[in-house]
Write a protein that holds these residues in place. Structure first.
Motif, PDB file in Angstrom:
ATOM      1  N   VAL A 147      48.923  50.449  35.102  1.00 58.63           N
ATOM      2  CA  VAL A 147      47.514  51.040  35.621  1.00 58.63           C
ATOM      3  C   VAL A 147      46.727  51.404  34.500  1.00 58.63           C
ATOM      4  O   VAL A 147      46.889  52.124  33.407  1.00 58.63           O
ATOM      5  CB  VAL A 147      47.984  52.455  36.265  1.00 58.63           C
ATOM      6  N   MET A 148      45.652  50.587  34.570  1.00 61.62           N
ATOM      7  CA  MET A 148      44.596  50.685  33.566  1.00 61.62           C
ATOM      8  C   MET A 148      43.296  51.561  33.890  1.00 61.62           C
ATOM      9  O   MET A 148      43.166  51.683  35.087  1.00 61.62           O
ATOM     10  CB  MET A 148      44.126  49.354  33.340  1.00 61.62           C
ATOM     11  N   VAL A 149      42.729  52.607  32.838  1.00 63.82           N
ATOM     12  CA  VAL A 149      41.877  53.286  33.169  1.00 63.82           C
ATOM     13  C   VAL A 149      40.902  53.236  31.992  1.00 63.82           C
ATOM     14  O   VAL A 149      41.435  53.163  30.905  1.00 63.82           O
ATOM     15  CB  VAL A 149      42.253  54.785  33.631  1.00 63.82           C
ATOM     16  N   GLY A 150      39.630  53.158  32.103  1.00 68.57           N
ATOM     17  CA  GLY A 150      38.767  53.225  31.078  1.00 68.57           C
ATOM     18  C   GLY A 150      37.344  52.922  31.196  1.00 68.57           C
ATOM     19  O   GLY A 150      36.861  52.682  32.484  1.00 68.57           O
ATOM     20  N   SER A 151      36.550  52.697  30.291  1.00 64.86           N
ATOM     21  CA  SER A 151      35.105  52.175  30.521  1.00 64.86           C
ATOM     22  C   SER A 151      34.841  51.829  29.025  1.00 64.86           C
ATOM     23  O   SER A 151      35.452  50.737  28.630  1.00 64.86           O
ATOM     24  CB  SER A 151      34.472  53.218  30.946  1.00 64.86           C
ATOM     25  N   HIS A 152      33.634  52.201  28.400  1.00 62.61           N
ATOM     26  CA  HIS A 152      33.217  51.696  27.126  1.00 62.61           C
ATOM     27  C   HIS A 152      32.667  52.621  26.399  1.00 62.61           C
ATOM     28  O   HIS A 152      32.325  53.674  26.996  1.00 62.61           O
ATOM     29  CB  HIS A 152      32.274  50.395  27.473  1.00 62.61           C
ATOM     30  N   LEU A 153      32.481  52.351  24.917  1.00 63.31           N
ATOM     31  CA  LEU A 153      31.980  53.400  24.020  1.00 63.31           C
ATOM     32  C   LEU A 153      30.674  52.875  23.538  1.00 63.31           C
ATOM     33  O   LEU A 153      29.944  53.732  22.724  1.00 63.31           O
ATOM     34  CB  LEU A 153      33.053  53.486  22.849  1.00 63.31           C
ATOM     35  N   ASP A 154      30.406  51.504  23.688  1.00 62.94           N
ATOM     36  CA  ASP A 154      28.987  51.080  23.198  1.00 62.94           C
ATOM     37  C   ASP A 154      27.826  51.797  24.146  1.00 62.94           C
ATOM     38  O   ASP A 154      28.008  52.024  25.246  1.00 62.94           O
ATOM     39  CB  ASP A 154      28.993  49.720  23.129  1.00 62.94           C
ATOM     40  N   THR A 155      26.872  51.736  23.455  1.00 60.27           N
ATOM     41  CA  THR A 155      25.621  52.500  24.176  1.00 60.27           C
ATOM     42  C   THR A 155      24.394  51.605  24.075  1.00 60.27           C
ATOM     43  O   THR A 155      24.246  50.579  23.407  1.00 60.27           O
ATOM     44  CB  THR A 155      25.081  53.744  23.549  1.00 60.27           C
TER      45      THR A 155
ATOM     46  N   ILE B 116      44.803  53.094  28.380  1.00 61.73           N
ATOM     47  CA  ILE B 116      43.320  53.327  28.398  1.00 61.73           C
ATOM     48  C   ILE B 116      42.641  52.212  27.742  1.00 61.73           C
ATOM     49  O   ILE B 116      43.335  51.527  26.905  1.00 61.73           O
ATOM     50  CB  ILE B 116      43.155  54.645  27.498  1.00 61.73           C
ATOM     51  N   VAL B 117      41.499  51.850  28.472  1.00 59.36           N
ATOM     52  CA  VAL B 117      40.659  50.674  27.936  1.00 59.36           C
ATOM     53  C   VAL B 117      39.413  51.227  27.535  1.00 59.36           C
ATOM     54  O   VAL B 117      38.694  51.827  27.993  1.00 59.36           O
ATOM     55  CB  VAL B 117      40.415  49.712  28.870  1.00 59.36           C
ATOM     56  N   ASN B 118      38.955  50.670  26.164  1.00 57.73           N
ATOM     57  CA  ASN B 118      37.572  50.599  25.788  1.00 57.73           C
ATOM     58  C   ASN B 118      37.348  49.331  25.667  1.00 57.73           C
ATOM     59  O   ASN B 118      37.744  48.303  24.770  1.00 57.73           O
ATOM     60  CB  ASN B 118      37.616  51.260  24.352  1.00 57.73           C
ATOM     61  N   TRP B 119      36.318  48.723  26.760  1.00 61.27           N
ATOM     62  CA  TRP B 119      35.945  47.458  26.802  1.00 61.27           C
ATOM     63  C   TRP B 119      34.721  47.029  25.755  1.00 61.27           C
ATOM     64  O   TRP B 119      33.897  48.064  25.571  1.00 61.27           O
ATOM     65  CB  TRP B 119      35.351  46.984  28.227  1.00 61.27           C
ATOM     66  N   THR B 120      34.752  46.110  25.234  1.00 67.70           N
ATOM     67  CA  THR B 120      33.637  45.663  24.156  1.00 67.70           C
ATOM     68  C   THR B 120      32.450  45.318  24.913  1.00 67.70           C
ATOM     69  O   THR B 120      32.378  44.414  25.969  1.00 67.70           O
ATOM     70  CB  THR B 120      34.216  44.523  23.286  1.00 67.70           C
ATOM     71  N   ASN B 121      31.307  45.697  24.236  1.00 71.15           N
ATOM     72  CA  ASN B 121      29.934  45.182  24.528  1.00 71.15           C
ATOM     73  C   ASN B 121      29.916  45.058  26.188  1.00 71.15           C
ATOM     74  O   ASN B 121      29.498  44.237  26.870  1.00 71.15           O
ATOM     75  CB  ASN B 121      29.666  43.698  24.161  1.00 71.15           C
ATOM     76  N   GLU B 122      29.889  46.174  26.660  1.00 71.74           N
ATOM     77  CA  GLU B 122      29.704  46.700  28.092  1.00 71.74           C
ATOM     78  C   GLU B 122      28.153  46.496  28.442  1.00 71.74           C
ATOM     79  O   GLU B 122      27.668  45.884  29.283  1.00 71.74           O
ATOM     80  CB  GLU B 122      30.279  47.859  28.910  1.00 71.74           C
TER      81      GLU B 122
ATOM     82  N   PRO C 169      25.933  41.499  29.734  1.00 72.97           N
ATOM     83  CA  PRO C 169      26.398  42.940  29.882  1.00 72.97           C
ATOM     84  C   PRO C 169      27.877  42.416  30.623  1.00 72.97           C
ATOM     85  O   PRO C 169      28.060  41.400  30.895  1.00 72.97           O
ATOM     86  CB  PRO C 169      25.735  43.618  30.753  1.00 72.97           C
ATOM     87  N   MET C 170      28.873  43.460  30.158  1.00 70.40           N
ATOM     88  CA  MET C 170      30.340  43.239  30.664  1.00 70.40           C
ATOM     89  C   MET C 170      30.814  42.020  30.088  1.00 70.40           C
ATOM     90  O   MET C 170      31.619  41.568  30.982  1.00 70.40           O
ATOM     91  CB  MET C 170      30.300  43.449  32.111  1.00 70.40           C
TER      92      MET C 170
ATOM     93  N   HIS D 116      29.234  47.098  36.124  1.00 70.97           N
ATOM     94  CA  HIS D 116      30.222  47.936  35.477  1.00 70.97           C
ATOM     95  C   HIS D 116      31.357  46.985  35.232  1.00 70.97           C
ATOM     96  O   HIS D 116      31.725  45.959  35.846  1.00 70.97           O
ATOM     97  CB  HIS D 116      30.674  49.039  36.121  1.00 70.97           C
ATOM     98  N   ASP D 117      32.237  47.105  34.337  1.00 67.93           N
ATOM     99  CA  ASP D 117      33.577  46.419  33.749  1.00 67.93           C
ATOM    100  C   ASP D 117      34.516  46.408  34.890  1.00 67.93           C
ATOM    101  O   ASP D 117      35.209  45.247  35.501  1.00 67.93           O
ATOM    102  CB  ASP D 117      34.381  46.930  32.845  1.00 67.93           C
ATOM    103  N   ALA D 118      34.392  47.518  35.763  1.00 67.17           N
ATOM    104  CA  ALA D 118      35.394  47.568  37.239  1.00 67.17           C
ATOM    105  C   ALA D 118      34.797  46.322  38.042  1.00 67.17           C
ATOM    106  O   ALA D 118      35.711  45.736  38.901  1.00 67.17           O
ATOM    107  CB  ALA D 118      34.907  48.660  37.846  1.00 67.17           C
ATOM    108  N   PHE D 119      33.550  45.498  37.937  1.00 65.70           N
ATOM    109  CA  PHE D 119      33.319  44.511  38.904  1.00 65.70           C
ATOM    110  C   PHE D 119      34.110  43.410  38.470  1.00 65.70           C
ATOM    111  O   PHE D 119      34.580  42.882  39.470  1.00 65.70           O
ATOM    112  CB  PHE D 119      31.764  44.294  38.597  1.00 65.70           C
TER     113      PHE D 119
END
Length: 468
Positions: A132-140, A176-182, A190-191, A412-415
């Motif tokens: 089960v993956m859960v996360g988002s991104h750290l870039d701004t 936990i996922v940190n996606w690159t270049n969201e 993006p994403m 969003h990456d979820a898309f």
């Protein structure tokens, strides 16, 4: 604060009175939906099974989550209190190292794929089950806030910390996922890295994207030391959950604690080129002018009217525009601009597109302008997984938080992940709906509430192992 396992049943929990401190605005009933507690489809399928411990008072440590957000925000500070931590910069690398150290402290195994996506894994009891993956991104963004992206990554980390403190084991692994270049502000689109993971983009194509200075994505990923060995995607994922700030005012205005994202808007970007005749602004009689700038202005109003006609979920605007030769005393001979139409309904997007072409053509004809249309971009609407959505609603109900259904207007990456795994999104209120701005703000209570809902939804999906 931590976890209190002393309460076995939250079905009678009192609704929190101090989570939302909103404006005095009536809740929009058309977007509100209350759902009964989640009822599993099967008693044997680990993806639908609930364990009695899920009813316990599992909660994250609010102070620890908030401190993690503040510590991450120290990396790549902006000029006005926010962040400038764009993808594949030195600050991005520093943020990754901090996240890596926090994951190592929790005993997680970290692997990085060839797009630089980071996956921090907590093993489950059944090695045959997908994570089960859960996360988002750290870039701004260049002028971004502290929470757009990092809230989702660090809330996921807080889930692991809380499970470790409680000594709980899940059947599925959790990653936990940190996606690159969201964000896509340095390297478009993006994403991008989640798109490669989902098979939407090709790896070599992504490597060849360049920034405004001509730097190549693949070269910059290697320069900062975050090119991994793992293949991008191509492996099973049990489910994906993403927590994100709303980036809009609906939750705060309606005094609602949690946004349950049911859909993501699709879009059409329509690039219009108008051709007129350059002439002197002072000596050309008004009836003789063929003004491309005037045509652009009228079509801008038209786009606004079309979007309003398809309310409440459709939106539209002219976001990018250029006029030529862009001189103070020359009537514009050419205008190039792009209309962004969005809706969760593909039929509405198509209808707005058709109405724009018909109406804009009529405007051009009246003004004596030439007109050309180009579809500059398109994205199909997203419908998130009903079972995962039900888990989010049920978690909010158990914890006593008010919730409402939302359609995400931003990407969003979820898309992309919705194409390869059952997916759901949770949204946290943000002050005045402000995002992509250094003044972006949320409260610690809002962060904790949304992280608690994420915690329950993820753990329920991963399945707690009985200690009997």
């Amino acid at each position: 604060m931590g976890i209190d396992l002393g309460i076995l049943d939250l079905s009678g929990a009192i609704k929190s009175e101090n989570v939302i401190k909103p404006k005095n605005v009536t809740k929009p009933e058309t977007m509100t939906k209350t759902c009964d507690a989640y009822k599993p489809k099967s008693e044997t399928d680990p993806m639908t099974q609930t364990h009695p411990m899920i009813g316990r008072n599992l909660r994250i440590d609010s102070d620890r989550l908030w401190q993690s957000l503040m510590d991450m925000a120290k990396i790549g500070p902006g000029v006005a209190g926010g962040n400038n931590r764009q993808a594949l910069t030195d600050d991005d690398s520093t943020a990754r190292h901090l996240f890596q150290s926090w994951c190592a402290a929790e005993g997680l195994s970290l692997h990085t794929d060839k797009m630089g996506n980071m996956f921090a894994r907590r093993e489950g009891s059944d090695a045959s089950l997908p994570p089960v993956m859960v996360g988002s991104h750290l870039d701004t963004q260049p002028t971004g806030g502290k929470y757009d992206g990092p809230l989702g990554v660090l809330a996921a980390l807080e889930i692991i910390r809380s499970l470790n403190e409680a000594g709980l084991t899940t059947r599925h692994p959790i990653e936990i996922v940190n996606w690159t270049n969201e964000e896509g502000c340095r390297f478009a689109p993006p994403m991008m890295a989640s798109g490669v993971f989902a098979g939407v983009h090709d790896l070599d194509w992504a490597y060849d994207r360049t920034d405004a200075a001509g730097a190549r994505f693949g070269d910059e990923l290697e320069r900062i030391g975050w090119v991994g060995d793992a293949a991008v995607g191509g492996r099973p994922v049990a489910a994906f959950f993403e927590l994100h700030i709303e980036q809009g005012p609906i939750l705060e205005d309606s005094k609602t604690d949690i946004g349950v994202v049911t859909h993501g808007q699709g879009l059409n970007w329509i690039r219009v080129t108008l051709t007129g005749k350059e002439a002197h602004t002072g000596s050309t009689p008004m009836p003789s002018r063929v003004n491309a700038g005037l045509g652009m202005a009228q079509i801008t109003v038209l786009a606004h009217q079309i979007a309003l006609a398809h309310a409440p979920y459709a939106v539209g605007a002219v976001g990018h525009c250029e006029i030529f030769p862009n001189s103070t005393n020359i009537i514009p001979g050419k205008a190039i601009f792009t209309i962004d139409f969005r809706s969760p309904d593909p039929a509405v997007i198509a209808a707005m597109h058709d109405e724009l072409r018909t109406g804009a053509s009529a405007i051009a004809k009246t003004l004596g302008l030439g007109i050309d249309f180009e579809l500059a971009g398109a994205f199909d609407p997203v419908a998130f997984d009903p079972a995962c959505i039900d888990r989010v609603r049920a978690a909010a109900d158990r914890l006593g938080y008010s919730h409402m259904d939302l359609v995400s207007g931003a990407g969003h990456d979820a898309f992309w992940m919705s194409r390869v795994a059952p997916t759901a999104m949770i949204m946290c209120p943000c002050v005045d709906g402000l995002s992509h701005n250094e003044a972006e703000e949320i409260s610690q209570d809002w962060a904790a509430a949304s992280a608690n809902v994420l915690f329950h939804a993820v753990v329920e999906t991963a399945g707690l192992v009985s200690d009997d």
